[in-house]
Structures are given as structure tokens and as C-alpha cells.
Design an enzyme around this catalytic site. Structure first.
Site, short mmCIF file in Angstrom:
data_model
loop_
_atom_site.label_atom_id
_atom_site.label_comp_id
_atom_site.label_asym_id
_atom_site.label_seq_id
_atom_site.Cartn_x
_atom_site.Cartn_y
_atom_site.Cartn_z
N HIS A 18 -19.51 36.28 31.41
CA HIS A 18 -20.52 36.85 32.32
C HIS A 18 -20.39 36.27 33.73
CE1 HIS A 18 -22.14 33.79 29.58
NE2 HIS A 18 -22.84 33.32 30.59
N HIS A 52 -46.49 39.22 19.50
CA HIS A 52 -46.61 38.40 18.29
C HIS A 52 -46.32 39.26 17.08
CE1 HIS A 52 -48.09 35.42 15.50
NE2 HIS A 52 -48.77 36.38 14.90
N GLY A 100 -12.00 18.70 19.01
CA GLY A 100 -12.84 19.14 20.13
C GLY A 100 -14.17 19.69 19.63
N GLY A 120 -8.73 41.59 28.20
CA GLY A 120 -8.43 40.17 28.36
C GLY A 120 -8.76 39.32 27.14
N LYS A 160 -0.95 42.74 31.60
CA LYS A 160 0.29 42.30 30.96
C LYS A 160 0.41 42.77 29.50
CE LYS A 160 1.73 37.65 29.92
NZ LYS A 160 1.68 36.28 30.31
P1 FAD Z 1 -9.35 36.81 30.77
O1 FAD Z 1 -10.36 37.43 29.90
O2 FAD Z 1 -8.57 35.68 30.24
O3 FAD Z 1 -8.37 37.99 31.20
C1 FAD Z 1 -7.22 37.75 31.93
C2 FAD Z 1 -6.26 38.90 31.71
O4 FAD Z 1 -5.21 38.80 32.66
C3 FAD Z 1 -5.58 38.86 30.34
O5 FAD Z 1 -5.70 40.13 29.72
C4 FAD Z 1 -4.11 38.56 30.66
O6 FAD Z 1 -3.21 39.18 29.77
C5 FAD Z 1 -3.99 39.16 32.04
N1 FAD Z 1 -2.91 38.58 32.83
C6 FAD Z 1 -2.60 37.28 33.04
N2 FAD Z 1 -1.57 37.14 33.88
C7 FAD Z 1 -1.22 38.40 34.23
C8 FAD Z 1 -0.21 38.94 35.09
N3 FAD Z 1 0.61 38.15 35.78
N4 FAD Z 1 -0.12 40.28 35.18
C9 FAD Z 1 -0.95 41.10 34.50
N5 FAD Z 1 -1.91 40.65 33.69
C10 FAD Z 1 -2.05 39.32 33.56
N6 FAD Z 1 -17.23 33.56 27.06
C11 FAD Z 1 -18.51 33.98 27.00
O7 FAD Z 1 -19.14 34.15 28.05
N7 FAD Z 1 -19.12 34.22 25.81
C12 FAD Z 1 -18.49 34.03 24.64
O8 FAD Z 1 -19.08 34.26 23.58
C13 FAD Z 1 -17.15 33.59 24.65
N8 FAD Z 1 -16.48 33.40 23.51
C14 FAD Z 1 -15.17 33.01 23.55
C15 FAD Z 1 -14.50 32.78 22.36
C16 FAD Z 1 -13.19 32.37 22.36
C17 FAD Z 1 -12.48 32.14 21.05
C18 FAD Z 1 -12.51 32.19 23.59
C19 FAD Z 1 -11.07 31.78 23.61
C20 FAD Z 1 -13.17 32.39 24.79
C21 FAD Z 1 -14.51 32.79 24.78
N9 FAD Z 1 -15.23 32.97 25.95
C22 FAD Z 1 -16.54 33.37 25.91
C23 FAD Z 1 -14.61 32.76 27.27
C24 FAD Z 1 -14.22 34.14 27.87
O9 FAD Z 1 -13.33 34.78 27.00
C25 FAD Z 1 -13.59 33.95 29.23
O10 FAD Z 1 -14.44 33.18 30.06
C26 FAD Z 1 -13.32 35.29 29.90
O11 FAD Z 1 -12.50 36.09 29.10
C27 FAD Z 1 -12.70 35.10 31.27
O12 FAD Z 1 -12.47 36.34 31.84
P2 FAD Z 1 -11.33 36.56 32.92
O13 FAD Z 1 -11.43 37.99 33.32
O14 FAD Z 1 -11.38 35.53 33.95
O15 FAD Z 1 -9.95 36.31 32.14
P1 NAD Z 2 -14.83 22.75 25.66
O1 NAD Z 2 -14.56 22.21 26.98
O2 NAD Z 2 -16.11 23.46 25.41
O3 NAD Z 2 -14.74 21.59 24.56
C1 NAD Z 2 -13.59 20.81 24.39
C2 NAD Z 2 -13.97 19.48 23.77
O4 NAD Z 2 -12.76 18.82 23.37
C3 NAD Z 2 -14.72 18.55 24.70
O5 NAD Z 2 -15.92 18.16 24.11
C4 NAD Z 2 -13.74 17.38 24.89
O6 NAD Z 2 -14.40 16.14 25.03
C5 NAD Z 2 -12.93 17.43 23.60
N1 NAD Z 2 -11.60 16.79 23.68
C6 NAD Z 2 -10.70 16.88 24.68
N2 NAD Z 2 -9.59 16.17 24.38
C7 NAD Z 2 -9.78 15.62 23.16
C8 NAD Z 2 -9.00 14.77 22.31
N3 NAD Z 2 -7.77 14.37 22.62
N4 NAD Z 2 -9.54 14.39 21.12
C9 NAD Z 2 -10.78 14.81 20.77
N5 NAD Z 2 -11.55 15.60 21.53
C10 NAD Z 2 -11.06 16.01 22.71
O7 NAD Z 2 -13.58 23.70 25.34
P2 NAD Z 2 -13.35 24.80 24.23
O8 NAD Z 2 -14.30 24.66 23.10
O9 NAD Z 2 -11.89 24.78 23.95
O10 NAD Z 2 -13.69 26.13 25.01
C11 NAD Z 2 -12.94 26.50 26.18
C12 NAD Z 2 -13.75 27.36 27.08
O11 NAD Z 2 -14.03 28.62 26.51
C13 NAD Z 2 -15.06 26.71 27.44
O12 NAD Z 2 -15.05 26.44 28.81
C14 NAD Z 2 -16.10 27.71 27.12
O13 NAD Z 2 -16.93 27.93 28.22
C15 NAD Z 2 -15.36 28.99 26.77
N6 NAD Z 2 -15.99 29.55 25.56
C16 NAD Z 2 -17.28 29.98 25.66
C17 NAD Z 2 -17.92 30.45 24.53
C18 NAD Z 2 -19.33 30.90 24.65
O14 NAD Z 2 -19.78 31.14 25.76
N7 NAD Z 2 -20.06 31.06 23.55
C19 NAD Z 2 -17.28 30.46 23.31
C20 NAD Z 2 -15.98 30.00 23.25
C21 NAD Z 2 -15.35 29.54 24.40
#
Ligand code: FAD
Ligand code: NAD
Length: 490
Positions: A345, A468, A203, A62, A56
Site C-alpha cells: 500500500h 454492537h 527471522g 509483481g 520482466k
Molecule cells: P514488486 O511488487 O516487487 O514489483 C516489482 C516488479 O518489477 C516485479 O514484477 C519485477 O519482475 C519487475 N522488475 C524488476 N526489474 C525489472 C526490469 N529491469 N524490467 C522489468 N521489470 C522488472 N506487503 C503488504 O503491504 N501486505 C502484505 O500482506 C504483504 N505480504 C507479503 C508477503 C510476502 C511473502 C512477501 C515476499 C512480500 C509481502 N509484502 C506485503 C510486501 C509487498 O509484496 C511489497 O512491498 C510490494 O510488492 C512492493 O511493490 P513494488 O511495486 O515496489 O515491487
Molecule cells: P523483516 O525485516 O520483517 O524481518 C526480518 C527479521 O530477521 C528481523 O527481525 C531481523 O532481526 C531478523 N534477522 C536478520 N538477520 C538474522 C540472522 N542472521 N539470524 C536471525 N535473525 C535475523 O523481514 P521479512 O520478514 O523478510 O519481510 C521482508 C519485508 O516484506 C518486510 O519489510 C515487510 O514489510 C514485507 N512484508 C510485509 C507483509 C505484510 O505487510 N503483512 C508480509 C510479508 C512481508
């Protein structure tokens, strides 16, 4: 086509192509180019399938590459350099004068890192001869996807199999309207034009703590408002407590057991209202507020209704069977849009899994061994069962821990916060869970994943030579501690 040779489907596709020349015909169409989608597409192409990917946005990769894993880690690295320069360099004997944060340059470097990574995916698509379509993909029927470009132009493409990999979006709270200026999500937090004075994080999960760390290191006061009575609540409680102590030293203030009910922008400030465990109302005022309360599966505009797929009421995920196939045969879904951890992953593993299933192979994913990492400093990393889960399931277990303050390597680098905890079966000594908080925990956890995949006993790790001085010796020591309480350096 599942279980059938690829050649048959290719012949079939050629036939359909001649009958319907207006459609480009593929073996597989992948919708979404995040780590789930682009990896699925690459594996399909490797297996000889004619593959298309629909995205998209204008760049591939993504959430992960554009506004998730990669940009957040780029800012975490930059801010950690600044923090060390201002807090530990002098002790190391490095004196710096005139140190200051150049946030615009930090963000620019982050953007460059994102650009290199997303263009890397474009290169991989080309290299693997995957046909790319930029536009929103929507089901017309189970084999036909309509791709609508930004300018409204649409084209139809067809395939025997479709893989949905459309990911997730930040969860919106109805009582917390995100204005993207003062009340923001992780996406805006990656592009701020100033370091907040006081950043309120709603959160205490992964996103809140990672992005909170970025700005805390750059000098912001951080208040985390968390509904539960601990941060990173799904991880082992020891990690949660240790991380809270470390982040408190960095300047985080934690308001646990606080339920947020409102956030209001007042001029250049935001006032967040929450009720504490006693039911009293508390107001917190800051200049920015990140809403990081989880993410919701993204299926908007996919046209699932046209193929009869209903999403789950809670969380909006697409229901799939154990082989990641939806109720519609030949339509699969992977990554954040389906059950399980929302991790890049995990999405990648599922991308490979589905491609191999379509090709008739018998792949396997061990969902118990998907590691979880939080990229704070100290880093947090975990795999397998937590102590709380073992207690709940009444499993007889033993536990061994080793603190980094007893590690020579950690003392040398001044990274002595944290510990390694190994949980093993009381009878068989098989490792059931490994929980690390400390330097380079994100990289260290790989050894634990390998060990557990091969069903190693704690004693096996205790008997393996670890270089080590390395941080990994702490894993060996914790394993020895779990075996017979015989850690050598404690
Ligand atoms: P996405 O990466 O969300 O990709 C989905 C794609 O589909 C997007 O590009 C979107 O534009 C596209 N799309 C949606 N609908 C349509 C459509 N109808 N047509 C065409 N394209 C479409 N995970 C980790 O493991 N390690 C991390 O360190 C980590 N850090 C993160 C930090 C942040 C700030 C956030 C927000 C997330 C983080 N995550 C991390 C989570 C990770 O980004 C997601 O778990 C991962 O990207 C999921 O991959 P996905 O392929 O399922 O979807
Ligand atoms: P999260 O589920 O990790 O944490 C959300 C937190 O918000 C929870 O602890 C929940 O209890 C709290 N919460 C919910 N409603 C609330 C309210 N009304 N008031 C106060 N607290 C509230 O979600 P996230 O941090 O938004 O991350 C989203 C996803 O992205 C996660 O599933 C995570 O796996 C993925 N992610 C992964 C990484 C990584 O792997 N390093 C980094 C960033 C994001």
C-alpha cells in the site's frame, strides 16, 4: 514536464516520434508492474498521459500478486479454516470426521487466486490503454529504455519520464546458501509439496511469522530463530509480546537473541547453527528452513550505471528526493526500491503520488500514517507512534487499552486473544498511535488511520457510536480508557 500541461508534452512526443520513427514514444514508461508500478501506470493514464509498462516476468502484479501478499493470504486463509475445523468446530457444535489436509489442493486454489489477480491487472492495463511490454527494462539513456525479451530480442522505447518500480528480492545471507529445496525463501514456501515436520524459520519478522503460521496450523512444528530479543521488532512491544504468547499456543518455539551463522543440508534435513545471548553455539535440526531476514531493493539489469544513478551501499535502494525523483531529472523511483517501509500500500500511494507530480499536481503522502499489518491469527495492526518511540522522544502521552476477552463479539467468535492500545497526547488528547492485536485487526486499523488523518482526539472516538456487537467497539473502549480511564466494559 513537471508542472507543465500534459498537452505540451504530448505535442513534444509526437514531434520526437516523427523524428525517430523506430522508437515508440511515450509520456511515461513504468518499469516493473508490482503494486507501485501498475498503480502508477493507471494513474498516469487517467491523467491523460501516453503510458507504457515494462514487466520482466510473464504476469503482471509483481511480488505482491505473484509471490507475496496475495498467495500468502490465500494460504493463511486456507490453513486457518483447517485449524478451526480441527480445533474449534467441535466447541461450536460442528462434528467432522475424516478431516485431513490436502496441501496440493490448497496450493492449487492459491495459484487460481494468483491467476485471477494477475489477469485482473492485465485487464486494467488494457482498459486504461496502457501499452505493455514483457521483457527486462534497461536504461540506454535517461529517456530510452531497452526492453529485452526472454528470447533475447530487444526493442527500444522512449519517454519524457521514467518511473522505476522494480521492487525487491529476499535478502541473501552469504553464510546461508538457499538451495530452494530444503533451505528456502518465501517464494518456495508458497509451493511446498508436503507439510514440513519441523520448519525452522530464520527471522522473526512478518514473512517468517505469517508463513510459519500457515504450516503450524497444518501441523508442523515451528522454531523461529531471531537475532533480536523480540519478534516483529519494529512494532509496539506490547504487540510483540502478545503475538509471541498466541503463537506459542499454536506450537511455535522461539529462540530469541540467537544469531544464525550456518545452515547445512544433511540428507532430508537441515541443521541450523546459531549463537545464543551467552555466545554458546546451538544446533537446531528440521526438515525445512525458511530464510526470512528481510528484503533487498532490486535493481539488477536496470542499467542505472548508464544514467549515473548510484544505489545506496546498504540495502541497495535508489536514492530519491522528497518528491521521489532521482538525481536524474525525469527519472522517478517508488515502492520497495526506495526508502521507507516495504509494503504494497505504500508502493501504491507512491505510484499515485509520482503520476500526479508528473502531471503538475501537488499530491501528498502522510508517511506517519502508513499502517502495518501482520496476517497471523490473531492479526496484528498498527499505525502511528509506538510507545517506545514516544518514550524515546520524551513526548508526554497517555495510554488506554482494552482486551478482546472483555468483548462480547470476540467471546461469541472465540477470538479473545489480544487487545487494542490507544496512545494519545497527554495535553491535547490527540491520538498518536493505535496498536491492535486481535480478530480482524487488519480491517479495524482503517478506522484509526482515518481518525489520525483527521487528527482526532481519543475522546472523539469514545463519543462516536460503534455498532454492537463488533470488534471495533474495542477501539472505542481503548480510546475511552485513554481519555479519562473510563472504559465502560472493563
Ligand atoms: P514488486 O511488487 O516487487 O514489483 C516489482 C516488479 O518489477 C516485479 O514484477 C519485477 O519482475 C519487475 N522488475 C524488476 N526489474 C525489472 C526490469 N529491469 N524490467 C522489468 N521489470 C522488472 N506487503 C503488504 O503491504 N501486505 C502484505 O500482506 C504483504 N505480504 C507479503 C508477503 C510476502 C511473502 C512477501 C515476499 C512480500 C509481502 N509484502 C506485503 C510486501 C509487498 O509484496 C511489497 O512491498 C510490494 O510488492 C512492493 O511493490 P513494488 O511495486 O515496489 O515491487
Ligand atoms: P523483516 O525485516 O520483517 O524481518 C526480518 C527479521 O530477521 C528481523 O527481525 C531481523 O532481526 C531478523 N534477522 C536478520 N538477520 C538474522 C540472522 N542472521 N539470524 C536471525 N535473525 C535475523 O523481514 P521479512 O520478514 O523478510 O519481510 C521482508 C519485508 O516484506 C518486510 O519489510 C515487510 O514489510 C514485507 N512484508 C510485509 C507483509 C505484510 O505487510 N503483512 C508480509 C510479508 C512481508
Amino acid at each position: 514536464m513537471q508542472g507543465e500541461p500534459i498537452t505540451r508534452s504530448l505535442t513534444l512526443n509526437l514531434y520526437i516520434y516523427h523524428k525517430q520513427p523506430q522508437h515508440m514514444q511515450f509520456d511515461v514508461i513504468v518499469i516493473g508492474s508490482g503494486p507501485g508500478g501498475y498503480v502508477a501506470a493507471i494513474r498516469c493514464a487517467q491523467l491523460g498521459m501516453k503510458t507504457a509498462i515494462v514487466e520482466k516476468y510473464n504476469t503482471f502484479g509483481g511480488t505482491c500478486l505473484n509471490v507475496g501478499c496475495i498467495p500468502s493470504k490465500a494460504l493463511l486463509d486456507s490453513s486457518e479454516h483447517y485449524y478451526n475445523a480441527s480445533h474449534t468446530f467441535a466447541t461450536h457444535g460442528i462434528d467432522i470426521k475424516g478431516l485431513k489436509v490436502n496441501l496440493a489442493q490448497m496450493i492449487k486454489r492459491k495459484d487460481q487466486v494468483v491467476q485471477e489477480n494477475t489477469s485482473g491487472i492485465a485487464y486494467l492495463m488494457k482498459k486504461n490503454k496502457i501499452t505493455t511490454f514483457l521483457g527486462t527494462g534497461s536504461f540506454k539513456d535517461k529517456n530510452t529504455v531497452v526492453v529485452t525479451k526472454e528470447d533475447g530480442a530487444a526493442e527500444e522505447i522512449s519517454a519524457t519520464n521514467v518511473i522505476i518500480a522494480t521492487g525487491s528480492k529476499p535478502t541473501a545471507l552469504p553464510f546461508l546458501p538457499v538451495d530452494k529445496k530444503r533451505i528456502i525463501t518465501s517464494t518456495e514456501a508458497l509451493n511446498l509439496s508436503e507439510v514440513p515436520k519441523h520448519l525452522i524459520v530464520i527471522g522473526g519478522g512478518v514473512i517468517g511469522l505469517e508463513l510459519g503460521s500457515v504450516y503450524a496450523r497444518l501441523g508442523a512444528k515451528i522454531t523461529v530463530v531471531e537475532f533480536l530479543d523480540g519478534i516483529i521488532a519494529t512494532m509496539d512491544r506490547t504487540l510483540s509480546k502478545e503475538l509471541q504468547k498466541s503463537l506459542a499456543r499454536l506450537g511455535f518455539d522461539f529462540k530469541l537473541s540467537h544469531k544464525v551463522s550456518k545452515a547445512e543440508v544433511k540428507g532430508k534435513n537441515v541443521v541450523v547453527t546459531a549463537s545464543n545471548a551467552k555466545g554458546e553455539e546451538v544446533e537446531i535440526e528440521g526438515d525445512y528452513c525458511i530464510v526470512a531476514v528481510g528484503r533487498t531493493a532490486y535493481t539488477q539489469g536496470l542499467g542505472l550505471e548508464n544514467i549515473g544513478i548510484k544505489t545506496e551501499e546498504r540495502g541497495g535502494k535508489i536514492p530519491v528526493n522528497d518528491h521521489l525523483e532521482t538525481e536524474v531529472k525525469g527519472v522517478y523511483a517508488i515502492g520497495d526500491v526506495v526508502k521507507g517501509a516495504m509494503l504494497a500500500h505504500k508502493a501504491e500511494e507512491e505510484g499515485v503520488y509520482v503520476a500526479e507530480r508528473i502531471a503538475g499536481q501537488k499530491p501528498h503522502i502522510n508517511y506517519n500514517l502508513i499502517p502495518g499489518v501482520v496476517y497471523t491469527w490473531p492479526e496484528v495492526a498498527s499505525v502511528g507512534a509506538t510507545e517506545e518511540q514516544l518514550k524515546e522522544s520524551k513526548k508526554a502521552y497517555k495510554s488506554g487499552s482494552f482486551p478482546f476477552k472483555a468483548s462480547g463479539r470476540a467471546r461469541a467468535s472465540m477470538d479473545t486473544d489480544g487487545l487494542v492500545k490507544v496512545l494519545a497526547d497527554k495535553e491535547t488528547d490527540e491520538i498518536l498511535g493505535v496498536h491492535i492485536i486481535g480478530p480482524r485487526a487488519a480491517d479495524m486499523i482503517a478506522e484509526a488511520v482515518v481518525a489520525m488523518e483527521f487528527r482526532a482526539a481519543a475522546e472523539d472516538i469514545g463519543r462516536i457510536c460503534h455498532a454492537h456487537p463488533t470488534y471495533t467497539e474495542a477501539f472505542k473502549e481503548a480510546a475511552l480508557a485513554a481519555t479519562e480511564n473510563r472504559a465502560l466494559h472493563m
